[in-house]
Design a protein around this motif. Structure first.
Motif, PDB file in Angstrom:
ATOM      1  N   LEU A   6      -1.410   8.863  -1.136  1.00 30.16           N
ATOM      2  CA  LEU A   6      -1.956   7.521  -1.024  1.00 30.16           C
ATOM      3  C   LEU A   6      -1.417   6.662  -2.157  1.00 30.16           C
ATOM      4  CD1 LEU A   6      -3.657   9.123   0.931  1.00 30.16           C
ATOM      5  CD2 LEU A   6      -5.678   7.874   0.168  1.00 30.16           C
ATOM      6  N   ALA A   7      -0.622   5.669  -1.798  1.00 32.45           N
ATOM      7  CA  ALA A   7       0.037   4.813  -2.783  1.00 32.45           C
ATOM      8  C   ALA A   7      -0.170   3.343  -2.458  1.00 32.45           C
ATOM      9  CB  ALA A   7       1.525   5.140  -2.854  1.00 32.45           C
ATOM     10  N   GLY A   8      -1.347   3.033  -1.916  1.00 31.65           N
ATOM     11  CA  GLY A   8      -1.716   1.640  -1.672  1.00 31.65           C
ATOM     12  C   GLY A   8      -2.756   1.208  -2.692  1.00 31.65           C
ATOM     13  N   GLY A   9      -3.631   0.310  -2.325  1.00 31.89           N
ATOM     14  CA  GLY A   9      -4.669  -0.144  -3.242  1.00 31.89           C
ATOM     15  C   GLY A   9      -4.152  -1.194  -4.197  1.00 31.89           C
ATOM     16  N   GLN A  79      -0.544   0.858   5.743  1.00 31.36           N
ATOM     17  CA  GLN A  79      -1.990   0.657   5.849  1.00 31.36           C
ATOM     18  C   GLN A  79      -2.267  -0.811   5.548  1.00 31.36           C
ATOM     19  OE1 GLN A  79      -4.506   2.531   2.873  1.00 31.36           O
ATOM     20  NE2 GLN A  79      -6.137   2.890   4.364  1.00 31.36           N
ATOM     21  N   GLU A  80      -2.660  -1.549   6.550  1.00 31.23           N
ATOM     22  CA  GLU A  80      -2.802  -2.996   6.400  1.00 31.23           C
ATOM     23  C   GLU A  80      -3.857  -3.369   5.372  1.00 31.23           C
ATOM     24  OE1 GLU A  80      -3.380  -6.982   9.200  1.00 31.23           O
ATOM     25  OE2 GLU A  80      -3.230  -4.986  10.094  1.00 31.23           O
ATOM     26  N   GLU A  81      -4.987  -2.645   5.383  1.00 28.57           N
ATOM     27  CA  GLU A  81      -6.043  -2.859   4.409  1.00 28.57           C
ATOM     28  C   GLU A  81      -6.518  -1.512   3.880  1.00 28.57           C
ATOM     29  OE1 GLU A  81      -9.139  -5.991   5.190  1.00 28.57           O
ATOM     30  OE2 GLU A  81      -8.366  -5.797   7.226  1.00 28.57           O
ATOM     31  N   PRO A  82      -6.904  -1.437   2.591  1.00 24.27           N
ATOM     32  CA  PRO A  82      -7.426  -0.179   2.041  1.00 24.27           C
ATOM     33  C   PRO A  82      -8.874   0.029   2.465  1.00 24.27           C
ATOM     34  CG  PRO A  82      -7.387  -1.864   0.335  1.00 24.27           C
ATOM     35  CD  PRO A  82      -6.779  -2.497   1.559  1.00 24.27           C
ATOM     36  N   LEU A  83      -9.055   0.673   3.605  1.00 24.31           N
ATOM     37  CA  LEU A  83     -10.387   0.824   4.197  1.00 24.31           C
ATOM     38  C   LEU A  83     -10.940   2.235   4.030  1.00 24.31           C
ATOM     39  CD1 LEU A  83      -9.874  -1.282   7.471  1.00 24.31           C
ATOM     40  CD2 LEU A  83     -10.983  -1.963   5.326  1.00 24.31           C
ATOM     41  N   GLY A  84     -10.543   2.905   2.949  1.00 24.20           N
ATOM     42  CA  GLY A  84     -11.098   4.217   2.654  1.00 24.20           C
ATOM     43  C   GLY A  84     -10.079   5.330   2.811  1.00 24.20           C
ATOM     44  N   HIS A  87      -9.764   6.581   6.309  1.00 18.84           N
ATOM     45  CA  HIS A  87      -8.981   5.648   7.117  1.00 18.84           C
ATOM     46  C   HIS A  87      -7.484   5.902   6.923  1.00 18.84           C
ATOM     47  CE1 HIS A  87      -6.943   1.688   7.828  1.00 18.84           C
ATOM     48  NE2 HIS A  87      -7.657   1.772   8.942  1.00 18.84           N
ATOM     49  N   ALA A  88      -7.080   6.212   5.689  1.00 14.75           N
ATOM     50  CA  ALA A  88      -5.674   6.534   5.432  1.00 14.75           C
ATOM     51  C   ALA A  88      -5.237   7.748   6.245  1.00 14.75           C
ATOM     52  CB  ALA A  88      -5.457   6.781   3.948  1.00 14.75           C
ATOM     53  N   VAL A  89      -6.101   8.753   6.350  1.00 17.33           N
ATOM     54  CA  VAL A  89      -5.783   9.927   7.170  1.00 17.33           C
ATOM     55  C   VAL A  89      -5.649   9.527   8.637  1.00 17.33           C
ATOM     56  CG1 VAL A  89      -6.570  12.203   7.940  1.00 17.33           C
ATOM     57  CG2 VAL A  89      -6.927  11.500   5.562  1.00 17.33           C
ATOM     58  N   SER A  90      -6.536   8.644   9.088  1.00 12.63           N
ATOM     59  CA  SER A  90      -6.510   8.261  10.509  1.00 12.63           C
ATOM     60  C   SER A  90      -5.240   7.513  10.882  1.00 12.63           C
ATOM     61  CB  SER A  90      -7.748   7.418  10.853  1.00 12.63           C
ATOM     62  OG  SER A  90      -7.689   6.138  10.241  1.00 12.63           O
ATOM     63  N   ILE A  91      -4.726   6.659   9.976  1.00 10.22           N
ATOM     64  CA  ILE A  91      -3.503   5.920  10.329  1.00 10.22           C
ATOM     65  C   ILE A  91      -2.269   6.812  10.239  1.00 10.22           C
ATOM     66  CG2 ILE A  91      -4.517   3.720   9.639  1.00 10.22           C
ATOM     67  CD1 ILE A  91      -1.781   4.787   7.497  1.00 10.22           C
ATOM     68  N   ALA A  92      -2.423   7.988   9.623  1.00 10.11           N
ATOM     69  CA  ALA A  92      -1.299   8.935   9.507  1.00 10.11           C
ATOM     70  C   ALA A  92      -1.321   9.981  10.609  1.00 10.11           C
ATOM     71  CB  ALA A  92      -1.351   9.629   8.147  1.00 10.11           C
ATOM     72  N   GLY A  93      -2.130   9.764  11.640  1.00  7.48           N
ATOM     73  CA  GLY A  93      -2.305  10.767  12.683  1.00  7.48           C
ATOM     74  C   GLY A  93      -1.010  11.232  13.341  1.00  7.48           C
ATOM     75  N   ASP A  94      -0.136  10.306  13.671  1.00  8.60           N
ATOM     76  CA  ASP A  94       1.121  10.686  14.331  1.00  8.60           C
ATOM     77  C   ASP A  94       1.997  11.518  13.400  1.00  8.60           C
ATOM     78  OD1 ASP A  94       0.349   9.376  16.618  1.00  8.60           O
ATOM     79  OD2 ASP A  94       1.521   7.566  16.211  1.00  8.60           O
ATOM     80  N   PHE A  95       2.022  11.172  12.134  1.00 13.75           N
ATOM     81  CA  PHE A  95       2.823  11.915  11.163  1.00 13.75           C
ATOM     82  C   PHE A  95       2.266  13.323  10.952  1.00 13.75           C
ATOM     83  CE2 PHE A  95       3.108  13.330   6.714  1.00 13.75           C
ATOM     84  CZ  PHE A  95       4.479  13.493   6.593  1.00 13.75           C
ATOM     85  N   LEU A  96       0.945  13.444  10.866  1.00 12.66           N
ATOM     86  CA  LEU A  96       0.324  14.729  10.536  1.00 12.66           C
ATOM     87  C   LEU A  96       0.229  15.654  11.742  1.00 12.66           C
ATOM     88  CD1 LEU A  96      -2.565  13.373   8.274  1.00 12.66           C
ATOM     89  CD2 LEU A  96      -0.521  14.605   7.511  1.00 12.66           C
ATOM     90  N   ARG A 190     -20.025   0.046   2.045  1.00 12.86           N
ATOM     91  CA  ARG A 190     -18.970  -0.832   1.529  1.00 12.86           C
ATOM     92  C   ARG A 190     -17.863  -1.076   2.547  1.00 12.86           C
ATOM     93  NH1 ARG A 190     -15.767   2.678  -3.107  1.00 12.86           N
ATOM     94  NH2 ARG A 190     -15.336   4.538  -1.870  1.00 12.86           N
ATOM     95  N   GLY A 191     -18.106  -0.659   3.788  1.00 13.08           N
ATOM     96  CA  GLY A 191     -17.180  -0.949   4.874  1.00 13.08           C
ATOM     97  C   GLY A 191     -15.976  -0.048   4.942  1.00 13.08           C
ATOM     98  N   GLU A 192     -16.032   1.132   4.307  1.00 13.02           N
ATOM     99  CA  GLU A 192     -14.893   2.038   4.287  1.00 13.02           C
ATOM    100  C   GLU A 192     -15.243   3.361   4.955  1.00 13.02           C
ATOM    101  OE1 GLU A 192     -13.330   2.522   0.373  1.00 13.02           O
ATOM    102  OE2 GLU A 192     -12.878   0.391   0.128  1.00 13.02           O
TER     103      GLU A 192
END
Length: 354
Positions: A6-9, A79-84, A87-96, A190-192
């Motif tokens: 994870l290299a966003g935020g 990851q368009e927004e840092p939503l937890g 959430h980062a795992v979920s957007i990486a579904g195709d890769f994982l 907190r919405g994440e």
């Protein structure tokens, strides 16, 4: 094994540095904190990395490239927004896919423990394996409660009354069941999408979540004080080397002088790093100083500080415990009126001794 880094935020606690720089690229002991993590992953047997990036993706991509210098293959995931973390795992579904993977927070530094953690996971194949570390104040962290059999029986997020002193370090190992868990949980207050909620979902369904207690060093480089502590820790194991030039200077202790650097009429006290192409004249550097590539230091004294690339410091004595960004200019006013002359952006912090 794959890894998700994870290299966003936005790195709000490191502003103003992170107004223009990814927090994972803040240098410690001469190179970005993220690079130390990537090397640790390669040493642990990881070969394929999904790098979750946000608004600083161009900087991360330029610094890391395809990952080959670390022995890795890197795929960038937006990851368009840092939503937890979940959430980062979920957007990486195709890769994982359904592969087992290690998740690593890119602004953390973990020394020791990754290889044994991976080996323990492979031997046991739990739904998840966490890396834990005892801390003095667990109220500031996610906290794990571990049973006598080494199984994690519960998690608390920044609890007022912690049930243990074992903080969850920013390293996790997961099997494919984590995707089911993330699909079932709801965003927190907190919405994440919280990874602790997803792990608790696994625990509640009697899926095994095990843990390793870290015996090495760990730090989340979230604040200036944290960054400077990590810099000191890494410099303590520095092996000195000189690729640049020194003239009429005194070098003591382990010091690295990078290629093309020039140190003239100065004292450098190790452990310290003088980056490639830096020019130091008539100054006292160190201990625990990291001077970045292409810096210009003259008539100054700097200790326990990080000066990032291409910055210029002239005629400044007693600079310590400081984090100086890229392309910064610090000098005494001419003529010297005895007063301070400052140009500071939003979120700046200055400590003056008069």
């Amino acid at each position: 094994m794959k890894a998700l880094v994870l290299a966003g935020g936005s790195g709000t606690r490191l502003r103003p540095i992170t107004h223009t720089m990814a927090k994972q690229l803040v240098p410690v002991a001469g190179e970005p904190v993220l690079f130390h993590g990537l090397r640790a992953l390669a040493d642990a047997g990881v070969n394929e990395v999904g790098m979750v990036v946000g608004g600083t993706r161009a900087q991360i991509r330029e610094a890391v490239g395809d990952g080959s210098r670390f022995g890795l293959r890197v795929t960038y995931l937006w990851q368009e927004e840092p939503l937890g973390l979940a959430h980062a795992v979920s957007i990486a579904g195709d890769f994982l896919g359904d592969d087992e993977f290690l998740m690593y927070l890119g602004d953390n530094l973990v020394l020791g423990g990754l290889r044994s953690m991976v080996d323990g996971y492979r031997a046991e194949r739990p739904a998840a394996r966490l890396l834990l570390a005892p801390v003095a104040d667990p109220r500031r962290f996610g906290v794990a409660e571990v049973g006598d059999d080494g199984r994690v029986v519960g998690l608390q997020e920044k609890p007022a009354v912690p049930r243990s002193d074992l903080a969850v370090v920013g390293v996790y190992l997961f099997g494919p069941d984590i995707h089911k868990a993330i699909a079932e949980i709801e965003p927190s207050a907190r919405g994440e999408l919280e990874i602790t909620d997803a792990i608790q979902w696994l625990i509640d369904r009697d899926l095994r979540v095990s843990a390793d207690v870290l015996t090495g060093y760990w730090k989340d480089t979230g604040t200036v004080a944290d960054v400077l502590e990590v810099n000191r820790h890494l410099l303590r194991s520095l092996v000195g080397s000189t690729e640049g030039a020194t003239h009429d200077s005194e070098i003591s202790g382990p010091v690295v002088i990078g290629a093309g650097a020039d140190v003239t009429g100065s004292t450098v006290i190790g452990p310290s790093v003088i980056g490639p192409g830096a020019v130091v004249t008539g100054s006292r550097i160190g201990p625990f100083a990291s001077i970045g590539e292409g810096c210009r230091i003259s008539g100054s004294a700097i200790r326990d500080s990080i000066v990032m690339p291409r910055s210029s410091i002239a005629g400044v004595r007693g600079l310590e415990s400081s984090l100086i960004g890229q392309d910064v200019e610090i000098s005494r006013p001419t003529p010297d009126t005895g007063g301070h002359q400052l140009v500071l952006g939003d979120g700046s912090r200055v400590g003056l001794v008069s």
